[in-house]
Structures are given as structure tokens and as C-alpha cells.
Design a protein around this motif. Structure first.
Motif, PDB file in Angstrom:
ATOM      1  N   ARG A  17       0.841  -1.197   0.000  1.00 23.38           N
ATOM      2  CA  ARG A  17       0.000   0.000   0.000  1.00 23.38           C
ATOM      3  C   ARG A  17       0.874   1.245   0.000  1.00 23.38           C
ATOM      4  O   ARG A  17       2.015   1.225   0.477  1.00 23.38           O
ATOM      5  CB  ARG A  17      -0.918  -0.014   1.215  1.00 23.38           C
ATOM      6  N   MET A  19       1.001   3.761   1.875  1.00 23.15           N
ATOM      7  CA  MET A  19       1.497   4.193   3.181  1.00 23.15           C
ATOM      8  C   MET A  19       2.789   3.484   3.571  1.00 23.15           C
ATOM      9  O   MET A  19       3.435   3.861   4.533  1.00 23.15           O
ATOM     10  CB  MET A  19       0.458   3.947   4.256  1.00 23.15           C
ATOM     11  N   HIS A  47       4.326  15.167   8.964  1.00 24.50           N
ATOM     12  CA  HIS A  47       4.944  14.561   7.782  1.00 24.50           C
ATOM     13  C   HIS A  47       6.340  15.127   7.484  1.00 24.50           C
ATOM     14  O   HIS A  47       6.769  15.153   6.341  1.00 24.50           O
ATOM     15  CB  HIS A  47       4.043  14.707   6.557  1.00 24.50           C
ATOM     16  N   ILE A  73       2.245  15.609   0.438  1.00 24.43           N
ATOM     17  CA  ILE A  73       0.921  15.031   0.633  1.00 24.43           C
ATOM     18  C   ILE A  73       0.019  15.604  -0.449  1.00 24.43           C
ATOM     19  O   ILE A  73      -0.059  16.828  -0.618  1.00 24.43           O
ATOM     20  CB  ILE A  73       0.353  15.376   2.028  1.00 24.43           C
ATOM     21  N   ARG A  77      -5.547  13.878  -0.775  1.00 29.88           N
ATOM     22  CA  ARG A  77      -5.109  12.729   0.031  1.00 29.88           C
ATOM     23  C   ARG A  77      -5.490  11.392  -0.598  1.00 29.88           C
ATOM     24  O   ARG A  77      -5.782  10.431   0.096  1.00 29.88           O
ATOM     25  CB  ARG A  77      -5.648  12.808   1.454  1.00 29.88           C
ATOM     26  N   ASN A  78      -5.475  11.343  -1.944  1.00 29.20           N
ATOM     27  CA  ASN A  78      -5.779  10.077  -2.605  1.00 29.20           C
ATOM     28  C   ASN A  78      -4.605   9.103  -2.515  1.00 29.20           C
ATOM     29  O   ASN A  78      -4.748   7.935  -2.835  1.00 29.20           O
ATOM     30  CB  ASN A  78      -6.218  10.294  -4.053  1.00 29.20           C
ATOM     31  N   GLU A  80      -1.969   7.924   0.427  1.00 30.60           N
ATOM     32  CA  GLU A  80      -1.679   8.058   1.846  1.00 30.60           C
ATOM     33  C   GLU A  80      -0.196   8.348   2.061  1.00 30.60           C
ATOM     34  O   GLU A  80       0.651   7.820   1.349  1.00 30.60           O
ATOM     35  CB  GLU A  80      -2.035   6.759   2.564  1.00 30.60           C
ATOM     36  N   PRO A  81       0.136   9.153   3.055  1.00 31.31           N
ATOM     37  CA  PRO A  81       1.556   9.357   3.370  1.00 31.31           C
ATOM     38  C   PRO A  81       2.110   8.094   4.030  1.00 31.31           C
ATOM     39  O   PRO A  81       1.356   7.266   4.539  1.00 31.31           O
ATOM     40  CB  PRO A  81       1.527  10.525   4.356  1.00 31.31           C
ATOM     41  N   SER A  83       3.437   5.549   6.694  1.00 30.25           N
ATOM     42  CA  SER A  83       2.987   5.349   8.070  1.00 30.25           C
ATOM     43  C   SER A  83       4.065   5.789   9.065  1.00 30.25           C
ATOM     44  O   SER A  83       5.164   5.227   9.075  1.00 30.25           O
ATOM     45  CB  SER A  83       2.664   3.873   8.294  1.00 30.25           C
TER      46      SER A  83
END
Length: 147
Positions: A17, A19, A47, A73, A77-78, A80-81, A83
Motif C-alpha cells: 500500500r 502508506m 509529515h 501530501i 489525500r488520494n 496516503e503518506p 505510516s
């Protein structure tokens, strides 16, 4: 082991993913994968991370670190940054490997396995053939970490 609550973030297909993605140069990706470089969050700045060598007093430095970078970012926000929890676990593992010298031991084991390539398997059982097979399979599958 370090944070069981994040296990679902790296299990199965979730490992791929966004993130869990970082855009790095090839060399920085190798250093990050070897737990030689880590991201430390900058307090009160979302971030934003200080990127530095885990072994901060290392003599040979291929990059001028530390540096501080704010991760991009997307407005909607499509994507994700990365984790923060996974980055923190990565940093903790790097510190443990460095402070315990376990990283050097792991490097020696990998070097021993590389030396087995094309070499004889010792009849006295001293060859780490199981570890070598795991290492080679992981290399063929493109994994950067073998557990």
C-alpha cells in the motif's frame, strides 16, 4: 514484536500500500533497507522527518546527512503518506542492530552465504545451507529482508 498493533499494515498484500512506500534513490533505498538510514519525526511538524544515518558518527558517508524533509501530501489525500508507526519501527530496529552489533553479525552471515555460492558444502555440517537457501530464495523473489 516491536508494535503488534501494526502487524496488519504489513501483512499479505497490505505491504504494497502507498502508506508503506517511499521514493528514494537506488543507493538510499539500499541504505534504508539495510537499516543504515532512518526517518525521525520532527516535533510539531506533520509529515516532516530528519533523515540521518543510524550510526551518526560513521566515517564514510555517501550522502550529506542529516537533512530535514517534509513529505509531499496530495491535496485530496488520494495517496496516503508513509505510516509514521512503520517509520518509527524501522528506526528502532536500525538502532538496535547498530547498538547491539547484530547488524555486523548478520552481514557476516550473509557474506558466509555468498561465499558458499559455487563452493563446497562441508560434510561436517558447518555449512549454513538452510540459511543460504533462505537467502537465495529471498534474493530471487526480490525481498530485501529475510525473517
Amino acid at each position: 514484536m516491536f508494535n503488534p498493533t501494526v502487524l496488519h499494515l504489513i501483512s499479505g498484500t497490505d505491504i504494497d500500500r502507498p502508506m508503506n512506500a517511499l521514493t528514494l534513490t537506488h543507493d538510499l533505498h539500499r541504505l534504508f533497507g539495510n537499516f543504515e538510514v532512518a526517518f525521525e519525526p520532527v516535533q510539531n511538524q506533520a509529515h516532516t522527518y530528519k533523515i540521518d544515518y543510524v550510526k551518526t558518527k560513521r566515517i564514510w558517508r555517501s550522502y550529506k546527512l542529516p537533512i530535514i524533509r517534509k513529505l509531499y501530501i496530495t491535496p485530496d489525500r488520494n495517496i496516503e503518506p508513509p505510516s509514521p508507526e512503520l517509520l518509527e519501527i524501522h528506526r528502532a530496529i536500525g538502532r538496535i542492530l547498530h547498538l547491539s552489533a547484530a547488524g555486523e553479525h548478520i552481514d557476516r552471515v550473509i557474506q558466509d552465504m555468498e561465499n558458499l555460492k559455487g563452493g563446497p558444502v562441508c560434510s561436517d555440517g558447518s555449512s549454513r545451507i538452510g540459511e543460504y537457501i533462505n537467502y537465495k530464495l529471498a534474493s530471487q523473489l526480490g525481498w530485501t529482508h529475510v525473517y
